[in-house]
Design an enzyme around this catalytic site. Sequence first.
Site, PDB file in Angstrom:
ATOM      1  N   GLN A 148       6.693  21.026  65.021  1.00 36.76           N
ATOM      2  CA  GLN A 148       6.668  20.566  66.195  1.00 36.76           C
ATOM      3  C   GLN A 148       6.911  19.285  66.796  1.00 36.76           C
ATOM      4  O   GLN A 148       6.745  18.941  67.667  1.00 36.76           O
ATOM      5  CB  GLN A 148       5.141  21.310  66.208  1.00 36.76           C
ATOM      6  CG  GLN A 148       4.256  22.778  66.310  1.00 36.76           C
ATOM      7  CD  GLN A 148       2.753  22.812  66.073  1.00 36.76           C
ATOM      8  OE1 GLN A 148       2.235  22.284  65.860  1.00 36.76           O
ATOM      9  NE2 GLN A 148       3.213  23.991  66.600  1.00 36.76           N
TER      10      GLN A 148
ATOM     11  N   SER B 226       6.483  31.206  69.287  1.00 38.53           N
ATOM     12  CA  SER B 226       7.666  30.010  69.467  1.00 38.53           C
ATOM     13  C   SER B 226       8.136  29.562  70.653  1.00 38.53           C
ATOM     14  O   SER B 226       8.184  28.361  70.964  1.00 38.53           O
ATOM     15  CB  SER B 226       7.739  29.340  67.910  1.00 38.53           C
ATOM     16  OG  SER B 226       7.466  29.631  67.134  1.00 38.53           O
TER      17      SER B 226
ATOM     18  N   ARG C 192      -4.172  34.429  62.415  1.00 43.46           N
ATOM     19  CA  ARG C 192      -3.062  34.583  60.959  1.00 43.46           C
ATOM     20  C   ARG C 192      -4.456  35.360  60.218  1.00 43.46           C
ATOM     21  O   ARG C 192      -4.229  35.992  58.814  1.00 43.46           O
ATOM     22  CB  ARG C 192      -2.397  34.028  60.649  1.00 43.46           C
ATOM     23  CG  ARG C 192      -1.369  33.560  61.367  1.00 43.46           C
ATOM     24  CD  ARG C 192       0.075  33.384  61.393  1.00 43.46           C
ATOM     25  NE  ARG C 192       0.828  32.725  62.777  1.00 43.46           N
ATOM     26  CZ  ARG C 192       1.069  34.237  63.255  1.00 43.46           C
ATOM     27  NH1 ARG C 192       1.515  34.960  63.479  1.00 43.46           N
ATOM     28  NH2 ARG C 192       1.951  32.482  64.392  1.00 43.46           N
TER      29      ARG C 192
ATOM     30  N   ARG D  46       9.312  27.574  74.271  1.00 45.02           N
ATOM     31  CA  ARG D  46      10.063  26.740  74.141  1.00 45.02           C
ATOM     32  C   ARG D  46      11.004  26.909  75.458  1.00 45.02           C
ATOM     33  O   ARG D  46      11.064  26.105  75.997  1.00 45.02           O
ATOM     34  CB  ARG D  46      10.942  26.967  72.935  1.00 45.02           C
ATOM     35  CG  ARG D  46      10.691  26.006  71.472  1.00 45.02           C
ATOM     36  CD  ARG D  46      10.906  26.520  70.067  1.00 45.02           C
ATOM     37  NE  ARG D  46      10.158  25.263  69.172  1.00 45.02           N
ATOM     38  CZ  ARG D  46       9.207  25.442  68.211  1.00 45.02           C
ATOM     39  NH1 ARG D  46       8.443  26.234  68.921  1.00 45.02           N
ATOM     40  NH2 ARG D  46       9.194  24.627  67.563  1.00 45.02           N
TER      41      ARG D  46
ATOM     42  N   ASP E  65       3.819  29.971  58.563  1.00 40.01           N
ATOM     43  CA  ASP E  65       2.745  31.197  59.047  1.00 40.01           C
ATOM     44  C   ASP E  65       2.684  32.303  58.283  1.00 40.01           C
ATOM     45  O   ASP E  65       1.491  32.780  58.534  1.00 40.01           O
ATOM     46  CB  ASP E  65       3.001  30.992  60.943  1.00 40.01           C
ATOM     47  CG  ASP E  65       3.074  29.642  61.893  1.00 40.01           C
ATOM     48  OD1 ASP E  65       2.285  28.745  60.683  1.00 40.01           O
ATOM     49  OD2 ASP E  65       3.436  29.821  62.279  1.00 40.01           O
TER      50      ASP E  65
HETATM   51  C1  S3P Z   1       5.428  25.950  65.754  1.00 38.91           C
HETATM   52  C2  S3P Z   1       5.744  25.206  64.366  1.00 38.91           C
HETATM   53  C3  S3P Z   1       3.996  25.061  62.827  1.00 38.91           C
HETATM   54  C4  S3P Z   1       3.797  26.001  62.078  1.00 38.91           C
HETATM   55  C5  S3P Z   1       3.414  26.618  64.180  1.00 38.91           C
HETATM   56  C6  S3P Z   1       4.442  27.672  65.243  1.00 38.91           C
HETATM   57  C7  S3P Z   1       5.822  25.263  66.189  1.00 38.91           C
HETATM   58  O1  S3P Z   1       3.793  24.679  63.069  1.00 38.91           O
HETATM   59  O2  S3P Z   1       2.861  26.389  61.832  1.00 38.91           O
HETATM   60  O3  S3P Z   1       2.760  28.239  63.876  1.00 38.91           O
HETATM   61  O4  S3P Z   1       6.516  26.600  67.000  1.00 38.91           O
HETATM   62  O5  S3P Z   1       7.128  24.486  66.309  1.00 38.91           O
HETATM   63  P1  S3P Z   1       4.156  22.625  61.979  1.00 38.91           P
HETATM   64  O6  S3P Z   1       5.932  22.907  62.305  1.00 38.91           O
HETATM   65  O7  S3P Z   1       3.101  21.852  62.530  1.00 38.91           O
HETATM   66  O8  S3P Z   1       4.213  23.412  60.611  1.00 38.91           O
END
Ligand code: S3P
Length: 427
Positions: free
Chosen positions: A156, A12, A381, A16, A306
Amino acid sequence: MSGEVDCPGDKSISQRILILGSLLNCDMEIDGFLDADDPNSTLDALNKLGASIHRDVKRIYLKKRSITFCNPSEDLNLGNSGTGARLLLGLISGLGIKSRLVGDYSLSNRPMSRVISPLLEMGANIESKEGTLPITTNACSINDDYEYLMPLASAQVKSCLLLAALSSKNNIKITESKITRDHTERMIEFFGGEIYYGNETSFGQIELKNRDLSTKDYYIVPGDFSSASFIIVASILADNSEILIKNVGLNKTRSGLIEILLLMGANIVIKNKKILSNEAVGDIIIKSSNLNGVDVPENIIPNIIDEIPILSIAAAFASGKTIIKNAAELRVKESDRLNAISKGLSKLKISHEMFDDGISITGTKDEIECDDIIDSFDDHRIAMSFLISGIRSKNGVTVQNCKNIETSFPKFKDIMNSLGMNINEKN
Ligand code: S3P
């Protein structure tokens, strides 16, 4: 199992820093970047948008460029990455860029309306096939401040909107009903931005105050807690094991699995806690443990979202029942994860019950015997979780469709084998 490993970079955060770093348009070196399919597809998409991102075996280099972002001449292919697609849609909408976003089969079936709807309200110009990829963005200008009450718990969505506001130079106030991972907010603050989180009565508020970010020439990506979680559960399940994982991201909005495993009776110790790139990190020592089933508190679900596949494997070998509810989001991840977990547990002959929004699992103390092949449903996963279950199997387990491990943890097999597992690939 025993040994010491360095935690691979956070997926993540790797994505970013590429996006925010490209928006900052400065010379920056990035250490600890996760070299895996998901961050790499985000990197390629950004370069098609005019960013100047280079790499060698050790680092990523962002280069200051003379041109601004441009309309890409080719499709932006985000592969399997929901984070890449949703966050880039925020950036692109804020910049008013004309583009077409595509992805693989799984990503093309994941819901995108959750970001498209608020972006349209902000003033974006987006067309999609019933709220899924392919998505076309057209020239537009977002030129107003925006307030959004998030109907679902999604980092997200939150990050997409923060990036749309940042790139269009507007203010934004988002309220989330459940606290989700806050890497974007922390990164904005790391680069000098200011976020107001409200007072005690304004739970879940995130208001972008100062969006004049400053540049830095260096960023270090912390280790990925989600990848570490496979090693953590492996060490818990194995006999006489002791494993040290170094430099693991311990952001509270991500590391809820530790809280749950401790509740279940796991032997986990955290050492050397420090702050790196405005994120908590530390070393984790995990020893073999006997676990008890647990009723997972519902408010922690977004912070273990996750990790539920690997938590299910821990639960499969705990005494008593583990109940996970309020996790319907699992149905729209890289696969329908509740279904994939249930199908795999059935093959392991683990007693369980699947609900619309969760699963309850009754663990066994016995070694399992699995004569059937487990399907990963093309989900990294799920693949890694069921490979770990092989630690408690008399005859091992076979998981098919494991190529997707490349999206988040390409060194999984090598690291697990170096710690004492025996994972073989067959063609
Ligand atoms: C993530 C947020 C999560 C997660 C994904 C990565 C991110 O999803 O499940 O693997 O990088 O912001 P959601 O925000 O849709 O729950």
